[in-house]
Design an enzyme around this catalytic site. Sequence first.
Site, PDB file in Angstrom:
ATOM      1  N   GLU A  31      74.013 -26.320  27.387  1.00  0.00           N
ATOM      2  CA  GLU A  31      75.159 -25.409  27.339  1.00  0.00           C
ATOM      3  C   GLU A  31      76.402 -26.063  27.910  1.00  0.00           C
ATOM      4  O   GLU A  31      77.474 -25.474  27.920  1.00  0.00           O
ATOM      5  CB  GLU A  31      74.880 -24.164  28.185  1.00  0.00           C
ATOM      6  CG  GLU A  31      73.609 -23.451  27.850  1.00  0.00           C
ATOM      7  CD  GLU A  31      73.367 -22.266  28.757  1.00  0.00           C
ATOM      8  OE1 GLU A  31      73.806 -21.172  28.409  1.00  0.00           O
ATOM      9  OE2 GLU A  31      72.728 -22.443  29.812  1.00  0.00           O
ATOM     10  N   ASP A  52      78.007 -20.871  25.698  1.00  0.00           N
ATOM     11  CA  ASP A  52      78.624 -21.615  26.799  1.00  0.00           C
ATOM     12  C   ASP A  52      79.064 -23.002  26.366  1.00  0.00           C
ATOM     13  O   ASP A  52      80.088 -23.501  26.837  1.00  0.00           O
ATOM     14  CB  ASP A  52      77.647 -21.716  27.976  1.00  0.00           C
ATOM     15  CG  ASP A  52      77.656 -20.447  28.807  1.00  0.00           C
ATOM     16  OD1 ASP A  52      78.763 -19.977  29.123  1.00  0.00           O
ATOM     17  OD2 ASP A  52      76.583 -19.921  29.111  1.00  0.00           O
ATOM     18  N   CYS A  64      69.989 -20.957  20.585  1.00  0.00           N
ATOM     19  CA  CYS A  64      69.912 -19.533  20.923  1.00  0.00           C
ATOM     20  C   CYS A  64      71.281 -18.927  21.180  1.00  0.00           C
ATOM     21  O   CYS A  64      71.387 -17.771  21.548  1.00  0.00           O
ATOM     22  CB  CYS A  64      68.983 -19.316  22.110  1.00  0.00           C
ATOM     23  SG  CYS A  64      69.545 -20.148  23.593  1.00  0.00           S
TER      24      CYS A  64
HETATM   25  C1  PEP Z   1      74.545 -19.450  25.484  1.00  0.00           C
HETATM   26  O1  PEP Z   1      75.313 -19.792  26.385  1.00  0.00           O
HETATM   27  O2  PEP Z   1      74.690 -19.761  24.282  1.00  0.00           O
HETATM   28  C2  PEP Z   1      73.391 -18.590  25.791  1.00  0.00           C
HETATM   29  C3  PEP Z   1      72.495 -18.310  24.884  1.00  0.00           C
HETATM   30  O3  PEP Z   1      73.316 -18.068  27.049  1.00  0.00           O
HETATM   31  P1  PEP Z   1      74.208 -16.813  27.500  1.00  0.00           P
HETATM   32  O4  PEP Z   1      74.881 -16.259  26.277  1.00  0.00           O
HETATM   33  O5  PEP Z   1      73.307 -15.811  28.131  1.00  0.00           O
HETATM   34  O6  PEP Z   1      75.158 -17.434  28.458  1.00  0.00           O
HETATM   35 MG    MG Z   2      74.762 -19.457  28.440  1.00  0.00          MG
END
Ligand code: PEP
Ligand code: MG
Length: 588
Positions: free
Chosen positions: A439, A463, A510
């Site tokens: 990230e 992120d 993700c």
């Molecule tokens: C992301 O940063 O893409 C992630 C899946 O985590 P979150 O959205 O919970 O920061």
């Molecule tokens: Mg994240």
Amino acid sequence: MSRALSGLGVSPGIAIGEPVVHETRPISTLRITIPPEKVDAEIERFRHAVAATVDHIQENRDRASQQMGEEYAAIFEAHQLIASDPSFTGPVEKVIREQEVNAGWAIDQVLEKLIAKFEALPDEYLADRKLDVLDVATQILHALQGLHLGQLEQLDRPVILVADDLPPSAAVQLPLDKMLGFALEMGGPTSHTTIIARSLGIPVIVGARGSCEEAKRSRRIALDAFEGKIVFDPNPAELSEYKSRQREYHEQQATLLQMRHVPTVTRDGRSIQLLANIDLSNELGHAMDWNVAGVGLYRSEFLYMKMSPALPTEKDHIEVYREMVSKMAPHPVTIRTFDLGGRKLAREIIGEGSEANPVLGLRGIRLCFSKPDFFRAQLRALLLTAGEFPVGRLKIMFPLISGIEEVRVARLLVREISAELRAVGHEIPDGIPLGAMVEVPSSAIMARELAREVDFISIGTNDLIQYTLAVDRSNNLVADLYRPTNPAVLRLIAEVIAAGEAENTDVSMCGEMAADPLMVPVLVGLGLRSFSMNPQAVPVVRALIRQLSFREAGQIARQAAKFVTARDVEEYLLERLAFLLAKTKIQV
Ligand code: PEP
Ligand code: MG
């Protein structure tokens, strides 16, 4: 006459219904002079708000002790004492009377002095109690304004929530089954409230400034999250148009649901895995409706936010994880260790507002390491649950990895805790998959080395985009700059996928990009085989993949890599997407 405001549609759908306004910014900063004859009434209004707040805290106390045990009730009892403490209410009433001002302003004045006193305390624990005082004062201010979140929790009818801001910690407390839609003045496309709403199929518009004021004067609103438009008190013609578009969208969803058992495979036979992102464990049902191949991301921090102000115990963790892994069997469930910090606050863990730059501060794995007791408790629960199932059913993933040493420390901790558990008779198998989220650009740049250290990688684009482009993902003022199509972002992602291939380490994605129909062809073309997304997005992505051939996707990825601006990439991908969608009759 109808009125309209525009914003950015971030969770698709159309909602029509009664608006309910929730404002977190207190009106108290306004100083309003009260005529002398109305001073008593203003004091009475303040006392009323205090009483309502005490009652509301009592309800929360009862609920917490029922759900979590009597020991948690103490927090609420302390809040009740603060709310009715004469050393707080007395000075507020004095300011109202002597200065002939509104209660909100008086609270602010008294609060300022009180907070300064707390901050001067040498003991960090006691200094942190200012947070409790602030929390209680905010509740009283909201009670003065009318509706507060506490009342929303008891809503008995479906509504559209119109708010200035809705942080995820507040969103999880709402009766989400009563929420037809959200119109928010702040927030962004990948803010966590948006992500939760998207998973539940709740349409959302963010950045619609002035909505709260308009909504206060409206009996009904229509929220069109496809166009990013909110119509206040729609006229009969507008209403019937929105109703018919809403029907069309529901019909499309129903058709897609019927297709849920078709395999996710490209026209030339490359099979792709579609997984679910889960924030609240009750979203699992939706994921299963859409026939996913497992959970690619369970954001365990929502368990903390949901239970706040209490903290989940080892037993709570195990119950949630065990249920999820059993329900998903034989598919795997990837549980991310708590990614609090940034905008996802659990005050009990980190304290609120204590960092100038929280998004660059103590969040993700850094916070896990800095709170070893909490982290160890979670890891113990994860390992114990993993031990109840065949190896590979439960995978553990670490958030916000920015360097190889963090992975090494995390692995070491897992090894240490496994040994401790075995020493007291638990069966903890070897080989529980451990993964890292990519990230942060530093991890993407080191992807090759990182891939050698872990069992799997998951690209968190929400992120990754934020940190690569220096664009706050929750700030609608810079939402235009938050571009998944930015060539720098695409290049980093291509490198991570290639690194995984070279090192034979599974790579999944993700972040929300995995669910973006515009980006799916490029990602397939870059070689990505595992996509994890909010469950609602699964059917569209599946239908799209079935229209693609891997060969053609590879050409799209190569062509996209030639452009040097996000806009050119976007135009090209839009043209390809239109071509693919024309064959499916799907609207996105
Ligand atoms: C992301 O940063 O893409 C992630 C899946 O985590 P979150 O959205 O919970 O920061
Ligand atoms: Mg994240």
